[in-house]
Design a protein around this motif. Sequence first.
Motif, PDB file in Angstrom:
ATOM      1  N   GLN A 348      38.939  49.026  98.772  1.00 17.88           N
ATOM      2  CA  GLN A 348      38.736  48.849  97.335  1.00 17.88           C
ATOM      3  C   GLN A 348      39.851  48.003  96.728  1.00 17.88           C
ATOM      4  O   GLN A 348      39.591  47.118  95.903  1.00 17.88           O
ATOM      5  CB  GLN A 348      38.676  50.219  96.659  1.00 17.88           C
ATOM      6  N   ILE A 349      41.103  48.260  97.146  1.00 21.77           N
ATOM      7  CA  ILE A 349      42.217  47.447  96.648  1.00 21.77           C
ATOM      8  C   ILE A 349      42.146  46.031  97.224  1.00 21.77           C
ATOM      9  O   ILE A 349      42.444  45.049  96.530  1.00 21.77           O
ATOM     10  CB  ILE A 349      43.553  48.112  96.994  1.00 21.77           C
ATOM     11  N   ARG A 350      41.756  45.904  98.494  1.00 23.51           N
ATOM     12  CA  ARG A 350      41.659  44.566  99.080  1.00 23.51           C
ATOM     13  C   ARG A 350      40.583  43.729  98.404  1.00 23.51           C
ATOM     14  O   ARG A 350      40.636  42.493  98.421  1.00 23.51           O
ATOM     15  CB  ARG A 350      41.367  44.687 100.584  1.00 23.51           C
ATOM     16  N   ASN A 351      39.612  44.403  97.814  1.00 23.18           N
ATOM     17  CA  ASN A 351      38.552  43.683  97.116  1.00 23.18           C
ATOM     18  C   ASN A 351      39.071  42.980  95.861  1.00 23.18           C
ATOM     19  O   ASN A 351      38.355  42.156  95.277  1.00 23.18           O
ATOM     20  CB  ASN A 351      37.428  44.649  96.742  1.00 23.18           C
ATOM     21  N   TYR A 352      40.304  43.267  95.460  1.00 23.73           N
ATOM     22  CA  TYR A 352      40.885  42.551  94.318  1.00 23.73           C
ATOM     23  C   TYR A 352      40.963  41.051  94.605  1.00 23.73           C
ATOM     24  O   TYR A 352      40.817  40.235  93.684  1.00 23.73           O
ATOM     25  CB  TYR A 352      42.286  43.079  94.018  1.00 23.73           C
ATOM     26  N   SER A 353      41.197  40.710  95.859  1.00 21.59           N
ATOM     27  CA  SER A 353      41.259  39.284  96.197  1.00 21.59           C
ATOM     28  C   SER A 353      39.902  38.611  96.045  1.00 21.59           C
ATOM     29  O   SER A 353      39.819  37.454  95.610  1.00 21.59           O
ATOM     30  CB  SER A 353      41.789  39.109  97.625  1.00 21.59           C
ATOM     31  N   GLU A 354      38.823  39.331  96.394  1.00 24.39           N
ATOM     32  CA  GLU A 354      37.482  38.771  96.201  1.00 24.39           C
ATOM     33  C   GLU A 354      37.195  38.567  94.715  1.00 24.39           C
ATOM     34  O   GLU A 354      36.639  37.538  94.310  1.00 24.39           O
ATOM     35  CB  GLU A 354      36.443  39.696  96.819  1.00 24.39           C
ATOM     36  N   ILE A 355      37.576  39.557  93.906  1.00 29.07           N
ATOM     37  CA  ILE A 355      37.365  39.427  92.466  1.00 29.07           C
ATOM     38  C   ILE A 355      38.232  38.310  91.901  1.00 29.07           C
ATOM     39  O   ILE A 355      37.812  37.545  91.028  1.00 29.07           O
ATOM     40  CB  ILE A 355      37.662  40.770  91.770  1.00 29.07           C
ATOM     41  N   GLY A 356      39.459  38.207  92.412  1.00 29.57           N
ATOM     42  CA  GLY A 356      40.346  37.145  91.926  1.00 29.57           C
ATOM     43  C   GLY A 356      39.839  35.755  92.253  1.00 29.57           C
ATOM     44  O   GLY A 356      39.878  34.852  91.404  1.00 29.57           O
ATOM     45  N   LEU A 357      39.347  35.557  93.474  1.00 27.82           N
ATOM     46  CA  LEU A 357      38.784  34.252  93.834  1.00 27.82           C
ATOM     47  C   LEU A 357      37.526  33.948  93.035  1.00 27.82           C
ATOM     48  O   LEU A 357      37.291  32.802  92.631  1.00 27.82           O
ATOM     49  CB  LEU A 357      38.484  34.226  95.333  1.00 27.82           C
ATOM     50  N   GLY A 358      36.704  34.982  92.810  1.00 29.79           N
ATOM     51  CA  GLY A 358      35.520  34.763  91.983  1.00 29.79           C
ATOM     52  C   GLY A 358      35.875  34.373  90.559  1.00 29.79           C
ATOM     53  O   GLY A 358      35.248  33.491  89.963  1.00 29.79           O
ATOM     54  N   SER A 359      36.902  35.011  90.000  1.00 28.66           N
ATOM     55  CA  SER A 359      37.341  34.653  88.653  1.00 28.66           C
ATOM     56  C   SER A 359      37.939  33.248  88.623  1.00 28.66           C
ATOM     57  O   SER A 359      37.802  32.525  87.630  1.00 28.66           O
ATOM     58  CB  SER A 359      38.377  35.665  88.162  1.00 28.66           C
TER      59      SER A 359
END
Length: 444
Positions: A348-359
């Motif tokens: 769940q924390i590692r998914n921050y990178s996916e959200i960051g790249l999407g943003s």
Amino acid sequence: MSQIFSLRQNDRPLLVSHPFLSAFEKSLSATSGNQGTREVLFSAVDIAMELDEKKEQLLTVGAAFLGLCATYLSHRKKRKAEKSYLRRRDVPMPEDSAMATMLKSGDETYLFLFRMRKHDFERLLVVFEPIWWTKNLRILRNVMRRRQKRLLTCKLALALVVRYLVTTTEGTDAASHFGLLQASYSYYLRHGLRCLREALKLIPETNYCVPTLRQLERYADAITELSDGKLKNVWGAVDGICLHFESSSDMFIEGDHYSGFKKRPTKKLVCCFGPDGSICGATWARGTMPDSDLFRPISLKLELQHRRANRCDRLRVLGDAAFPHSRVCFQATERNTPDRDVLRVIRQIRNYSEIGLGSLVKGCRRLNVKLPSDDAAMVNIIIETTLLLTNYRIRVARFGQLLSMHWDVLGDDESECGDESDGDESDGDESDGDESEGEEGGGQ
């Protein structure tokens, strides 16, 4: 034969202007008693009339052909004179353009156009304006140009550059919105990108280098609070993305950037993201570079920070299977975390990178457009300015997806940037600093 002769006599007015008529009358009077001779003379008259009719038809066709040629040449000359389909008189002046009118609106218009509020746009304009006036508009090596009057104001120039980064609109469509022609739009765009990059570098919060150890500890405390104490000594997440890249006629450039996984030329970008969505380290290179090699400079800098501070417990960043498991990077796989509950929180924390790249790619949609393969300096300017602008929106304008998700923890946190820099900042001269960086570029 007398009837035939009378018909020929009735047709005599048609032969008045014919030069053969006088000879025909003399021959007819001399051979009034010979019937065969008369028939020969009448046949000669018919042949002369047919030749006269064909001559008139040829003259008519020739006149029509010459008319068509004259019409074609006149249209061709007119098209050659109107070579530019968009002329200066067809485009309003910049102060009367559509963008100048929209800049008088409020926050709703600015959020739609520039992904930031009007106050934040004007705050950036204060830093952008002196740089805009101190840089030459057209830069040609070994050529001195006299100072020319500029069509755009500083506000319109900043709007042009930011609008270019946050949209996928091409210059042929956007030029008229700012009251410019296509050629002028290209000059102002390149000049504005250089000025915006230098202006954002003057704002400490926009730095995308690895933060200081103090800021990493603040990020680690925030993630510990977000995970209800299940994760400790984790400050962010890292991931990579393949940016679109134009196919090149140079086989070496094409081979260096061709990605077998994407089956197209790409540009690799690796970013580390904090819990607020800000970029805390980024590198980019050709498409054949693996993510682990791109992450190595960032990992070395993280390790150096901990050694300087003599810190035993390393603050780590979470990554997927593409990044090696090390003292500063935790590979979020089942092999390293047998506990399912902890693994769920780690992913769940590692998914921050996916959200960051999407943003990143949705907030600055210019990264969705193919980067030019024949202009390495332009590629570096676009990527670097995009990273700086993203951090400005998150750390200064306080506008981002991860930040809104964690506003109760990080909403009142005054973000800091790393005190250490790459040393690749421009020294304020008029030359383009990225031209010497070559094909690859990046900052840690």
